[in-house]
Motif scaffolding. Structure first.
Motif, PDB file in Angstrom:
ATOM      1  N   THR A   1       0.900  -0.977  -0.289  1.00 55.07           N
ATOM      2  CA  THR A   1       0.213  -0.123   0.204  1.00 55.07           C
ATOM      3  C   THR A   1       0.994   1.223  -0.169  1.00 55.07           C
ATOM      4  O   THR A   1       1.994   1.172   0.550  1.00 55.07           O
ATOM      5  N   PRO A   2       0.680   2.279  -0.650  1.00 51.05           N
ATOM      6  CA  PRO A   2       1.778   3.605  -0.554  1.00 51.05           C
ATOM      7  C   PRO A   2       1.081   4.941   0.563  1.00 51.05           C
ATOM      8  O   PRO A   2       1.509   5.557   0.311  1.00 51.05           O
ATOM      9  N   GLY A   3      -0.128   4.175   1.208  1.00 51.16           N
ATOM     10  CA  GLY A   3      -0.847   4.508   2.341  1.00 51.16           C
ATOM     11  C   GLY A   3      -1.510   4.473   2.683  1.00 51.16           C
ATOM     12  O   GLY A   3      -3.007   3.527   2.632  1.00 51.16           O
ATOM     13  N   TYR A   4      -2.160   5.510   3.801  1.00 51.28           N
ATOM     14  CA  TYR A   4      -3.985   5.360   3.760  1.00 51.28           C
ATOM     15  C   TYR A   4      -4.416   6.792   4.145  1.00 51.28           C
ATOM     16  O   TYR A   4      -3.358   7.530   4.280  1.00 51.28           O
ATOM     17  N   GLY A   5      -5.559   7.072   4.371  1.00 48.14           N
ATOM     18  CA  GLY A   5      -5.895   8.279   4.625  1.00 48.14           C
ATOM     19  C   GLY A   5      -6.699   7.842   6.223  1.00 48.14           C
ATOM     20  O   GLY A   5      -7.124   6.716   5.904  1.00 48.14           O
ATOM     21  N   ILE A   6      -7.424   8.940   6.446  1.00 52.51           N
ATOM     22  CA  ILE A   6      -7.678   8.486   8.935  1.00 52.51           C
ATOM     23  C   ILE A   6      -9.532   8.735   7.470  1.00 52.51           C
ATOM     24  O   ILE A   6     -10.258   9.433   7.553  1.00 52.51           O
ATOM     25  N   ASP A   7     -10.301   7.312   7.878  1.00 56.91           N
ATOM     26  CA  ASP A   7     -11.489   7.539   7.225  1.00 56.91           C
ATOM     27  C   ASP A   7     -12.808   7.908   8.505  1.00 56.91           C
ATOM     28  O   ASP A   7     -12.094   8.686   9.435  1.00 56.91           O
ATOM     29  N   GLY A   8     -13.601   8.355   7.670  1.00 57.37           N
ATOM     30  CA  GLY A   8     -14.746   9.455   8.665  1.00 57.37           C
ATOM     31  C   GLY A   8     -14.426   8.627  10.079  1.00 57.37           C
ATOM     32  O   GLY A   8     -14.978   8.567  11.608  1.00 57.37           O
ATOM     33  N   CYS A   9     -14.948   7.324  10.514  1.00 57.93           N
ATOM     34  CA  CYS A   9     -14.611   6.641  11.776  1.00 57.93           C
ATOM     35  C   CYS A   9     -13.162   6.017  12.942  1.00 57.93           C
ATOM     36  O   CYS A   9     -13.250   5.684  13.459  1.00 57.93           O
ATOM     37  N   SER A  10     -12.736   7.411  11.668  1.00 59.78           N
ATOM     38  CA  SER A  10     -10.866   7.220  12.885  1.00 59.78           C
ATOM     39  C   SER A  10     -10.082   6.145  12.496  1.00 59.78           C
ATOM     40  O   SER A  10      -9.436   6.647  13.017  1.00 59.78           O
ATOM     41  N   ALA A  11     -10.483   5.583  11.754  1.00 56.95           N
ATOM     42  CA  ALA A  11      -9.698   3.655  11.434  1.00 56.95           C
ATOM     43  C   ALA A  11      -8.889   4.107  10.099  1.00 56.95           C
ATOM     44  O   ALA A  11      -9.326   5.272   9.641  1.00 56.95           O
ATOM     45  N   PRO A  12      -7.740   3.905   9.667  1.00 55.53           N
ATOM     46  CA  PRO A  12      -6.980   3.946   8.364  1.00 55.53           C
ATOM     47  C   PRO A  12      -7.592   3.243   7.968  1.00 55.53           C
ATOM     48  O   PRO A  12      -8.331   2.154   7.690  1.00 55.53           O
ATOM     49  N   ASN A  13      -7.505   3.227   6.395  1.00 54.34           N
ATOM     50  CA  ASN A  13      -8.326   3.421   5.736  1.00 54.34           C
ATOM     51  C   ASN A  13      -7.080   2.632   4.194  1.00 54.34           C
ATOM     52  O   ASN A  13      -6.564   3.901   3.812  1.00 54.34           O
ATOM     53  N   PHE A  14      -7.008   1.945   3.837  1.00 57.17           N
ATOM     54  CA  PHE A  14      -5.529   1.743   3.489  1.00 57.17           C
ATOM     55  C   PHE A  14      -5.750   1.417   1.895  1.00 57.17           C
ATOM     56  O   PHE A  14      -6.955   1.697   1.006  1.00 57.17           O
ATOM     57  N   ALA A  15      -4.552   2.354   1.178  1.00 62.74           N
ATOM     58  CA  ALA A  15      -5.194   2.723  -0.614  1.00 62.74           C
ATOM     59  C   ALA A  15      -4.231   1.183  -0.716  1.00 62.74           C
ATOM     60  O   ALA A  15      -3.678   0.975  -0.654  1.00 62.74           O
ATOM     61  N   SER A  16      -4.962   1.327  -2.372  1.00 68.58           N
ATOM     62  CA  SER A  16      -4.287   0.155  -3.321  1.00 68.58           C
ATOM     63  C   SER A  16      -4.772   0.389  -4.588  1.00 68.58           C
ATOM     64  O   SER A  16      -5.726   1.726  -5.307  1.00 68.58           O
ATOM     65  N   SER A  17      -4.478  -0.488  -6.088  1.00 72.03           N
ATOM     66  CA  SER A  17      -5.020   0.425  -7.285  1.00 72.03           C
ATOM     67  C   SER A  17      -6.828  -0.130  -7.310  1.00 72.03           C
ATOM     68  O   SER A  17      -7.261  -0.832  -6.212  1.00 72.03           O
ATOM     69  N   LEU A  18      -7.194  -0.162  -7.810  1.00 73.08           N
ATOM     70  CA  LEU A  18      -8.793  -0.158  -8.212  1.00 73.08           C
ATOM     71  C   LEU A  18      -8.715  -1.639  -8.805  1.00 73.08           C
ATOM     72  O   LEU A  18      -9.293  -2.704  -7.983  1.00 73.08           O
ATOM     73  N   LYS A  19      -7.280  -1.637  -9.665  1.00 71.90           N
ATOM     74  CA  LYS A  19      -7.374  -3.741 -10.035  1.00 71.90           C
ATOM     75  C   LYS A  19      -7.285  -4.794  -8.778  1.00 71.90           C
ATOM     76  O   LYS A  19      -6.865  -5.422  -8.401  1.00 71.90           O
ATOM     77  N   GLY A  20      -6.144  -3.601  -8.072  1.00 74.72           N
ATOM     78  CA  GLY A  20      -5.553  -4.137  -6.488  1.00 74.72           C
ATOM     79  C   GLY A  20      -6.912  -5.200  -5.683  1.00 74.72           C
ATOM     80  O   GLY A  20      -7.404  -6.500  -5.673  1.00 74.72           O
ATOM     81  N   PHE A  21      -7.627  -3.737  -5.651  1.00 72.63           N
ATOM     82  CA  PHE A  21      -9.322  -4.235  -4.498  1.00 72.63           C
ATOM     83  C   PHE A  21      -9.664  -5.195  -5.551  1.00 72.63           C
ATOM     84  O   PHE A  21     -10.428  -6.004  -5.277  1.00 72.63           O
ATOM     85  N   ALA A  22      -9.861  -5.123  -7.030  1.00 70.94           N
ATOM     86  CA  ALA A  22     -10.148  -5.957  -7.806  1.00 70.94           C
ATOM     87  C   ALA A  22     -10.484  -7.599  -7.446  1.00 70.94           C
ATOM     88  O   ALA A  22     -11.568  -8.656  -7.152  1.00 70.94           O
ATOM     89  N   ARG A  23      -8.398  -7.572  -7.298  1.00 66.04           N
ATOM     90  CA  ARG A  23      -8.005  -8.964  -6.943  1.00 66.04           C
ATOM     91  C   ARG A  23      -8.761  -9.673  -5.941  1.00 66.04           C
ATOM     92  O   ARG A  23      -8.920 -10.815  -5.775  1.00 66.04           O
TER      93      ARG A  23
END
Length: 336
Positions: free
Chosen positions: A179-201
């Motif tokens: 993962t290239p990193g994360y954003g903090i979600d609305g619920c305060s937990a980290p939300n990890f990033a990926s490519s769209l195709k990685g998520f589909a995988r």
């Protein structure tokens, strides 16, 4: 080179195209890889709440779910963005009590329920919501269960906490990406990033998982089955995830996320879907996912629920039809 977002959904008022929504789509087959893509499938996204079934993997894989005797309903709400109805908050309340914890141990923040009966009841009683009404309180109850199992500290939303490190490890494993990193979600937990195709995988891995094959596949099967068996817990009355999963029966598990992300798991086709609407508009992500589910044969495109998302109609306050949705040929002409 990144590809531009594709024109996917239009909104028409009479003879006028009033709005246009562009986006990205990745459809991944567990055996064949990427079988269809629109826009930039290599682009990095934050999956937001559409990734909750991945965030729940360590809950099962660690042994915490079985050690605490979690039910299928609890697994379903751990993957939920619920609307704070009594059926949701009562389940969370019992779960916290079973852990000898309380609402104060949650770290998701206070949110008014989107369920009208729950909200109106509070207003009439001159009281307000608490963290159990947060749409992510089921996920956070899962985090607390894992926290207790690991004997870790109470700040489980800290990115360096063992719970979030376990989530990150699971995320990178199933997406097959660092993962290239994360954003903090609305619920305060980290939300990890990926490519769209990685998520589909990752969603295709859930689709192809076989119970008993190994610990990960068994965990995936339990989570996808919990979502399909209890669609009212995953979202709530009137919500697209609940309505569409009810129509499809046990044929697909789907999950929306903020900023117009949508994911789907289709076991019978061994296919995972991930899509993102560039402007973050939910009506477009709902139209796009419904159209693709219809193309894959897991929902009847002529079903009234499906049509309500792909074509409308759009009505005004007097219930007059004022417009329609249209999926573009780029999206509507695809067949697997």
């Amino acid at each position: 080179m990144a590809h531009a977002a594709e024109r996917l959904v239009e909104v028409w008022r009479g003879d006028f195209c009033e709005s246009v929504h562009h986006g990205h789509v990745a459809v991944w087959h567990a055996d064949s890889g990427l079988i269809w893509g629109l826009g930039d499938v290599d682009g990095v996204i934050l999956p937001r709440s559409s990734s909750k079934m991945i965030q729940a993997l360590p809950l099962i894989e660690s042994g915490a779910a079985d050690a605490h005797g979690l039910t299928q309903e609890q697994l379903a709400i751990s993957c939920a963005s619920h609307q704070g109805a009594a059926v949701h908050t009562d389940l969370v309340t019992r779960w916290l009590a079973d852990l000898n914890l309380s609402e104060a141990d949650l770290r998701c923040g206070v949110q008014w329920p989107s369920d009208e009966a729950a909200r109106d009841g509070m207003i009439c009683a001159h009281c307000g919501p608490d963290q159990r009404h947060n749409n992510c309180s089921g996920k956070h109850s899962g985090f607390l269960t894992l926290t207790k199992h690991l004997k870790a500290g109470p700040e489980y939303v800290d990115p360096d906490h063992p719970v979030q490190q376990a989530v990150r490890a699971a995320w990178e494993d199933v997406t097959d990406e660092t993962t290239p990193g994360y954003g903090i979600d609305g619920c305060s937990a980290p939300n990890f990033a990926s490519s769209l195709k990685g998520f589909a995988r990752a969603m295709a891995m859930y689709a192809a998982a076989v119970e008993g094959a190994d610990a990960r596949q068994t965990a995936m099967v339990r989570l996808r089955n919990a979502m399909m068996a209890h669609p009212h817990l995953v979202a709530g009355e009137g919500r697209s995830c609940t309505k569409l999963m009810r129509v499809m029966g046990n044929r697909a598990a789907i999950k929306t996320g903020a900023e117009a992300v949508f994911a789907a798991i289709i076991p019978e086709r061994r296919i995972g879907i991930a899509l993102k609407i560039a402007d973050g508009t939910t009506r477009a992500s709902e139209a796009a996912i419904t159209q693709i589910l219809g193309a894959l044969g897991v929902i009847d495109p002529a079903d009234p629920v499906a049509l309500s998302y792909t074509t409308g109609p759009i009505r005004n306050w007097r219930k007059l039809e004022t417009g329609r949705y249209r999926v573009t040929p780029a999206l509507g002409d695809w067949r697997p």
